[in-house]
Design an enzyme around this catalytic site. Structure first.
Site, short mmCIF file in Angstrom:
data_model
loop_
_atom_site.label_atom_id
_atom_site.label_comp_id
_atom_site.label_asym_id
_atom_site.label_seq_id
_atom_site.Cartn_x
_atom_site.Cartn_y
_atom_site.Cartn_z
N ALA A 1 3.89 4.74 4.89
CA ALA A 1 4.06 3.57 5.45
C ALA A 1 5.61 2.92 4.88
O ALA A 1 6.25 2.58 5.91
CB ALA A 1 3.18 2.47 5.12
N ASP A 2 6.03 3.20 3.61
CA ASP A 2 6.98 2.59 3.10
C ASP A 2 8.15 3.07 3.75
O ASP A 2 9.08 2.34 3.92
CB ASP A 2 7.05 2.87 1.51
CG ASP A 2 5.83 2.59 0.69
OD1 ASP A 2 4.69 2.90 1.30
OD2 ASP A 2 5.97 2.40 -0.52
#
Length: 385
Positions: A166-167
């Protein structure tokens, strides 16, 4: 005195709650005026000056330092404080306008790694956001030469699985739209969508609209301590903020803009529902007891992302402003410490950890960056109110 003024700033914003959302006992509070923009500028200055006073610019260009720099550049945009621009430029020059430094393309990698050969790993590419912003202030080709070399090589490959956590959506999606903005090369937008589609296929939860941190945390393979879906607050913060940045830079007629907007709005709605009464979000969004207590980095990214939506008319102010008021109150009166430290930041990691202590002295570069993003977007909100 600065701390007191910041406290009053938070209180004033909290008290300006719309009438429909207040009880009869607090209706009178709706008459309290919003603070002035200079009050928010004072807050930004306090926080950023405090950080830079004890942290030299000459550090590596890995994700945590680069995430701070995205907040530093947001602070520069609203304050026009040349010291902040110079700090970012000194950092860029120290790193030779590069992320990971290997020049051997045959050895370039993109899974997790902190060594010079992980050139295609997004944690080494977020620095390009700041380099591009500095290029737009002074368009010298060498400032974005490495960014273009890396991203154009990446786009020349047949892989689409570069954003597997996700980052990465915050780290690299805005790089693609920023580089499109300066080059007008449509491949940046084509590959942006290809890579985003892959990320959605492994991390997006259609039921909730939230994002798992990566495929290891997908339910029911992974569960919170109470058997629920476990969505990491900072992870979804990265995604909401990344989508806001993409939508900000994406042309109005760009292909797939509607898809990015839909994902952003659905995520915003899910995040709104998960807010705690005290204004913060817990580290595991849907299971507050998994790792209870306040956490600032996720809360600040949400505050930025939601404020951006209000400011650009894609989130309804009546619906989302009370959420922002509560989170702003938390950020300015609980997270912010008297000396300008931004506290309650969960340390570097990838999940909510039961029993991990996150307190007022828990701070980090990326948390300060997130706080500066939120405060800068609040400044913009106040321009029209």
């Amino acid at each position: 005195m600065i701390r007191l003024s910041m406290y009053l700033l938070g209180v004033a914003l909290l008290l300006e709650l719309p009438t429909a959302c207040t009880s009869s006992k607090t209706v009178v509070a709706t008459q309290v005026s919003l603070p002035k923009q200079q009050d928010v500028l004072a807050l930004i200055t306090q926080v950023n000056d405090h950080w830079q006073a004890s942290h030299p610019a000459q550090v590596r260009s890995f994700w945590d330092e680069a995430a701070y720099q995205t907040g530093n550049m947001a602070a520069y945009e609203v304050t026009k404080n040349e010291k902040y621009r110079q700090y970012a430029e000194d950092w860029a020059v120290h790193n030779q306008w590069k992320g990971a430094t290997s020049d051997d393309k045959a050895a370039w990698k993109y899974k997790y790694g902190e060594t010079p050969d992980y050139v295609l790993f997004g944690d080494w590419q977020i620095c390009f956001q700041t380099y591009i912003d500095l290029y737009k202030l002074k368009p010298e080709p060498q400032r974005i030469a490495r960014a273009r070399e890396v991203m154009e090589y990446e786009m020349s490959t047949d892989r689409n699985d570069y954003w597997w956590w996700a980052d990465g959506l915050y780290m690299v999606m805005p790089v693609m739209t920023k580089l499109y903005g300066v080059t007008k090369n449509p491949q940046y937008l084509t590959k942006l969508h290809d890579y985003f589609a892959y990320a959605n296929s492994i991390m997006h939860d259609p039921e909730t609209g939230l994002y798992y941190r990566d495929s290891k945390y997908v339910y029911p393979q992974h569960k919170s301590v109470n058997g629920q879906k476990d969505f990491w607050a900072r992870g979804d913060g990265w995604v909401l903020a990344g989508l806001a940045k993409v939508l900000h830079d994406l042309p109005a007629d760009a292909p797939h803009r509607g898809e990015y907007l839909s994902k952003y709005q659905r995520l915003a709605a899910a995040i709104k529902k998960a807010q705690q009464p005290e204004g913060y979000w817990t580290r595991s969004l849907l299971d507050p007891q998994h790792a209870p207590g306040p956490e600032t980095s996720g809360t600040a990214f949400y505050t930025f992302g939601l404020l951006w939506g209000i400011n650009h008319g894609v989130l309804d102010k009546k619906e989302y402003w009370p959420t922002v008021q509560k989170s702003w109150q938390y950020l300015t009166t609980t997270a912010l410490q008297p000396d300008g430290t931004v506290g309650y930041v969960q340390p570097i990691g990838e999940k909510a950890i039961p029993g991990q202590v996150v307190g007022k002295n828990s701070t980090a570069n990326f948390g300060v960056g997130a706080f500066l993003l939120a405060a800068s977007e609040m400044y913009r909100y106040l321009a029209d109110h």
